[in-house]
Design a protein around this motif. Structure first.
Motif, PDB file in Angstrom:
ATOM      1  N   LYS A  66       0.832  -1.216   0.000  1.00  0.00           N
ATOM      2  CA  LYS A  66       0.000   0.000   0.000  1.00  0.00           C
ATOM      3  C   LYS A  66       0.865   1.264   0.000  1.00  0.00           C
ATOM      4  CE  LYS A  66      -3.838  -2.414   2.099  1.00  0.00           C
ATOM      5  NZ  LYS A  66      -4.558  -2.753   3.342  1.00  0.00           N
TER       6      LYS A  66
ATOM      7  N   GLN B 207       1.666   1.830  -3.495  1.00  0.00           N
ATOM      8  CA  GLN B 207       0.495   2.376  -4.208  1.00  0.00           C
ATOM      9  C   GLN B 207       0.345   3.875  -3.925  1.00  0.00           C
ATOM     10  OE1 GLN B 207      -2.387   0.717  -5.958  1.00  0.00           O
ATOM     11  NE2 GLN B 207      -0.814  -0.784  -6.351  1.00  0.00           N
TER      12      GLN B 207
ATOM     13  N   TRP C  71       0.687   6.384  -7.210  1.00  0.00           N
ATOM     14  CA  TRP C  71      -0.434   7.092  -7.840  1.00  0.00           C
ATOM     15  C   TRP C  71      -0.295   8.611  -7.754  1.00  0.00           C
ATOM     16  CZ3 TRP C  71      -3.282   4.839 -11.273  1.00  0.00           C
ATOM     17  CH2 TRP C  71      -3.489   3.457 -11.210  1.00  0.00           C
TER      18      TRP C  71
ATOM     19  N   THR D 202     -11.019  10.428 -16.853  1.00  0.00           N
ATOM     20  CA  THR D 202     -11.942   9.712 -15.959  1.00  0.00           C
ATOM     21  C   THR D 202     -13.165  10.559 -15.578  1.00  0.00           C
ATOM     22  OG1 THR D 202     -10.673  10.311 -13.969  1.00  0.00           O
ATOM     23  CG2 THR D 202     -10.124   8.214 -15.017  1.00  0.00           C
TER      24      THR D 202
ATOM     25  N   GLY E 212      -9.133   9.382  -5.857  1.00  0.00           N
ATOM     26  CA  GLY E 212      -8.168  10.093  -6.697  1.00  0.00           C
ATOM     27  C   GLY E 212      -8.379  11.590  -6.575  1.00  0.00           C
TER      28      GLY E 212
ATOM     29  N   ASP F 176      -8.952   8.354  -0.152  1.00  0.00           N
ATOM     30  CA  ASP F 176      -7.906   7.832  -1.050  1.00  0.00           C
ATOM     31  C   ASP F 176      -6.620   7.680  -0.242  1.00  0.00           C
ATOM     32  OD1 ASP F 176      -7.636   7.650  -4.333  1.00  0.00           O
ATOM     33  OD2 ASP F 176      -5.716   7.997  -3.359  1.00  0.00           O
TER      34      ASP F 176
ATOM     35  N   ALA G 238      -3.609   8.403  -1.557  1.00  0.00           N
ATOM     36  CA  ALA G 238      -2.544   9.294  -2.039  1.00  0.00           C
ATOM     37  C   ALA G 238      -2.794  10.758  -1.675  1.00  0.00           C
ATOM     38  CB  ALA G 238      -2.427   9.163  -3.558  1.00  0.00           C
TER      39      ALA G 238
ATOM     40  N   LEU H 242      -3.103  13.388  -4.509  1.00  0.00           N
ATOM     41  CA  LEU H 242      -4.366  13.416  -5.255  1.00  0.00           C
ATOM     42  C   LEU H 242      -5.474  14.051  -4.428  1.00  0.00           C
ATOM     43  CD1 LEU H 242      -4.273   9.974  -7.093  1.00  0.00           C
ATOM     44  CD2 LEU H 242      -3.371  12.193  -7.802  1.00  0.00           C
TER      45      LEU H 242
ATOM     46  N   ASP I 258      -7.514   3.930   3.632  1.00  0.00           N
ATOM     47  CA  ASP I 258      -7.339   2.674   2.913  1.00  0.00           C
ATOM     48  C   ASP I 258      -8.697   2.004   2.726  1.00  0.00           C
ATOM     49  OD1 ASP I 258      -6.581   0.131   2.098  1.00  0.00           O
ATOM     50  OD2 ASP I 258      -5.639  -0.404   4.009  1.00  0.00           O
ATOM     51  N   VAL I 259      -8.964   1.522   1.535  1.00  0.00           N
ATOM     52  CA  VAL I 259     -10.228   0.841   1.251  1.00  0.00           C
ATOM     53  C   VAL I 259     -10.411  -0.393   2.137  1.00  0.00           C
ATOM     54  CG1 VAL I 259      -9.232  -0.496  -0.665  1.00  0.00           C
ATOM     55  CG2 VAL I 259     -11.668  -0.102  -0.606  1.00  0.00           C
TER      56      VAL I 259
ATOM     57  N   GLN J 121     -14.598   4.221  -8.648  1.00  0.00           N
ATOM     58  CA  GLN J 121     -14.276   4.181 -10.078  1.00  0.00           C
ATOM     59  C   GLN J 121     -12.793   3.847 -10.258  1.00  0.00           C
ATOM     60  OE1 GLN J 121     -15.716   6.463 -13.523  1.00  0.00           O
ATOM     61  NE2 GLN J 121     -14.010   7.859 -13.097  1.00  0.00           N
ATOM     62  N   PHE J 122     -12.529   2.689 -10.862  1.00  0.00           N
ATOM     63  CA  PHE J 122     -11.171   2.243 -11.181  1.00  0.00           C
ATOM     64  C   PHE J 122     -10.289   2.343  -9.930  1.00  0.00           C
ATOM     65  CE2 PHE J 122     -12.442   4.669 -15.253  1.00  0.00           C
ATOM     66  CZ  PHE J 122     -13.195   3.607 -15.717  1.00  0.00           C
TER      67      PHE J 122
ATOM     68  N   GLY K   8      -7.329  -2.559  -3.935  1.00  0.00           N
ATOM     69  CA  GLY K   8      -7.222  -3.166  -2.604  1.00  0.00           C
ATOM     70  C   GLY K   8      -6.699  -4.587  -2.793  1.00  0.00           C
TER      71      GLY K   8
HETATM   72  C1  SAM Z   1      -6.815   4.781 -11.385  1.00  0.00           C
HETATM   73  S1  SAM Z   1      -6.894   5.830  -9.985  1.00  0.00           S
HETATM   74  C2  SAM Z   1      -8.645   6.252 -10.016  1.00  0.00           C
HETATM   75  C3  SAM Z   1      -8.950   7.560  -9.319  1.00  0.00           C
HETATM   76  C4  SAM Z   1     -10.370   8.078  -9.445  1.00  0.00           C
HETATM   77  N1  SAM Z   1     -11.334   7.209  -8.803  1.00  0.00           N
HETATM   78  C5  SAM Z   1     -10.754   8.367 -10.861  1.00  0.00           C
HETATM   79  O1  SAM Z   1     -11.678   7.712 -11.370  1.00  0.00           O
HETATM   80  O2  SAM Z   1     -10.140   9.251 -11.475  1.00  0.00           O
HETATM   81  C6  SAM Z   1      -6.746   4.647  -8.656  1.00  0.00           C
HETATM   82  C7  SAM Z   1      -6.829   5.269  -7.274  1.00  0.00           C
HETATM   83  O3  SAM Z   1      -6.874   4.235  -6.286  1.00  0.00           O
HETATM   84  C8  SAM Z   1      -6.189   4.704  -5.135  1.00  0.00           C
HETATM   85  N2  SAM Z   1      -5.869   3.555  -4.283  1.00  0.00           N
HETATM   86  C9  SAM Z   1      -5.062   2.502  -4.570  1.00  0.00           C
HETATM   87  N3  SAM Z   1      -5.059   1.640  -3.533  1.00  0.00           N
HETATM   88  C10 SAM Z   1      -5.891   2.148  -2.577  1.00  0.00           C
HETATM   89  C11 SAM Z   1      -6.301   1.710  -1.280  1.00  0.00           C
HETATM   90  N4  SAM Z   1      -5.839   0.561  -0.747  1.00  0.00           N
HETATM   91  N5  SAM Z   1      -7.163   2.483  -0.583  1.00  0.00           N
HETATM   92  C12 SAM Z   1      -7.614   3.654  -1.091  1.00  0.00           C
HETATM   93  N6  SAM Z   1      -7.256   4.119  -2.301  1.00  0.00           N
HETATM   94  C13 SAM Z   1      -6.417   3.374  -3.052  1.00  0.00           C
HETATM   95  C14 SAM Z   1      -4.990   5.424  -5.736  1.00  0.00           C
HETATM   96  O4  SAM Z   1      -4.355   6.274  -4.813  1.00  0.00           O
HETATM   97  C15 SAM Z   1      -5.636   6.150  -6.908  1.00  0.00           C
HETATM   98  O5  SAM Z   1      -6.109   7.415  -6.550  1.00  0.00           O
END
Ligand code: SAM
Length: 265
Positions: free
Chosen positions: A10, A13, A17, A27, A52, A71, A73, A76, A97-98, A114-115, A120
Motif C-alpha cells: 500500500k 500504491q 499514484w 476519468t 483520486g 484515497d 494518495a 491526489l 485505505d479501502v 471508479q477504477f 485493494g
Molecule cells: C486509477 S486511480 C482512479 C482515481 C479516481 N477514482 C478516478 O476515477 O479518477 C486509482 C486510485 O486508487 C487509489 N488507491 C489505490 N489503492 C488504494 C487503497 N488501498 N485504498 C484507497 N485508495 C487506493 C490510488 O491512490 C488512486 O487514486
C-alpha cells in the motif's frame, strides 16, 4: 496500517499514484456515467472510495448528495480539494485505505468506486468494508476494467514484464461479471451490469504510451524496474504500442469498462 501484511504494497500504491492527476480529464466522463448508473439522488449520503482527484465525488456532490471521499494518495487528495472548491461543493476528503474505512457501520446510502477499489489487495476485505459502511437497502456501484479489452489487456501485458505480488489477485478480475457476482455473493441483491466506453484522444500510440507511463502507478513501476534493461523495455513499449493501435479508431483510443451496481440486503 501497523499490523497490515500489505503495508509495503500500500505504501508503494500511495507513492505510485501521486502523478495521476492529468488523467482526471479522461476519468471525468466515466464518473458522470457511474453517478447516473448508481442513481444518486439529492440529500443521499454518498462515499467515493479511492477517489483520486475526486471526479466521482464532485459529480455526486453536484447532483445534490452529501459526499465523503477517501484515497491513499495525499497528492491526489490535495487536487481533489481544489476540484471541490472550484466546483463550489463541500466534500469531506480523508486519507485512508479501502481495506480499513474510517466510517461507522451503515453510514452511507450509496458507496461508489471508479477504477479504484480494485487496487485493494484482498478483494474479500475490500467488499466487506464497502458493504459494512453501506446501509441495508443502500446501493454499491463501481466501474472496473474487463480483462479481455484494452485496459485489462494492458494490465496483463505489464504483469508479464513485472510480476505482481503472488498473493494479490489480478485487479482486472474485478472486470469479470462472474467474479464480481461471486465476490459480492449473498450480501447483495438486484446485481446488474452494463458496459460503457472511455474515449481517449490518441494522436499516436507513442503519445498515449508516454502519457500512461508518466501517470499510472503500474506503468511507472514497470519503467523504473526495467531502467537497467533497455532491450526488454523497448520490447514492452513495442507490444504496448501495438495494443494501443489495435483499440484506436480515428485518433480515439476505446477503453471499455464494466459498470456494476447492486443493493445491500
Ligand atoms: C486509477 S486511480 C482512479 C482515481 C479516481 N477514482 C478516478 O476515477 O479518477 C486509482 C486510485 O486508487 C487509489 N488507491 C489505490 N489503492 C488504494 C487503497 N488501498 N485504498 C484507497 N485508495 C487506493 C490510488 O491512490 C488512486 O487514486
Amino acid at each position: 496500517m501497523a499490523n497490515d501484511p500489505f503495508a509495503s504494497f500500500k505504501a508503494a500504491q500511495r507513492e505510485g499514484w501521486a502523478l495521476f492527476a492529468p488523467l482526471e480529464t479522461l476519468t471525468t466522463p466515466p464518473a458522470g456515467a457511474l453517478v447516473a448508473f448508481a442513481g444518486v439522488k439529492p440529500g443521499q449520503a454518498v462515499l467515493d472510495v479511492a477517489c483520486g482527484t475526486g471526479v466521482v465525488a464532485v459529480t455526486a456532490a453536484r447532483a445534490g448528495a452529501q459526499v465523503k471521499a477517501l484515497d491513499l494518495a495525499p497528492a491526489l487528495l490535495a487536487r481533489a480539494r481544489q476540484n471541490a472548491e472550484v466546483a463550489g461543493v463541500a466534500i469531506e476528503f480523508t486519507e485512508g485505505d479501502v481495506e480499513a474505512l474510517p466510517y461507522p457501520d451503515a453510514s452511507f446510502d450509496v458507496v461508489l468506486s471508479q477504477f479504484g477499489h480494485m487496487f485493494g489487495p484482498r478483494p474479500a476485505v475490500t467488499v466487506a468494508e464497502m458493504l459494512r459502511v453501506l446501509k441495508p437497502g443502500g446501493r454499491i456501484a463501481f466501474n472496473t476494467w474487463p480483462p479481455e479489452l484494452f485496459t485489462g489487456l494492458m494490465f496483463a501485458l505489464v504483469s508479464r514484464y513485472v510480476a505482481p505480488p503472488p498473493d494479490v489477485p489480478p485487479t482486472v478480475l474485478w472486470g469479470d461479471p462472474s467474479v464480481v457476482r461471486e465476490r459480492l455473493g449473498d450480501a447483495v441483491e438486484a446485481l446488474e451490469f452494463d458496459r460503457e466506453i472511455m474515449l481517449t484522444p490518441c494522436l499516436s500510440p507513442q503519445h498515449y504510451r508516454a502519457t500512461i507511463e508518466g501517470t499510472a502507478a503500474p506503468l511507472l513501476k514497470l519503467v523504473q524496474s526495467l531502467s537497467g534493461e533497455p532491450a526488454k523495455l523497448a520490447q514492452f513499449r513495442a507490444e504496448l504500442e501495438a495494443l494501443i493501435a489495435r483499440f484506436t479508431k480515428q485518433n480515439v483510443l476505446l477503453q471499455h469498462f464494466l459498470q456494476t451496481r447492486a443493493i445491500k440486503r
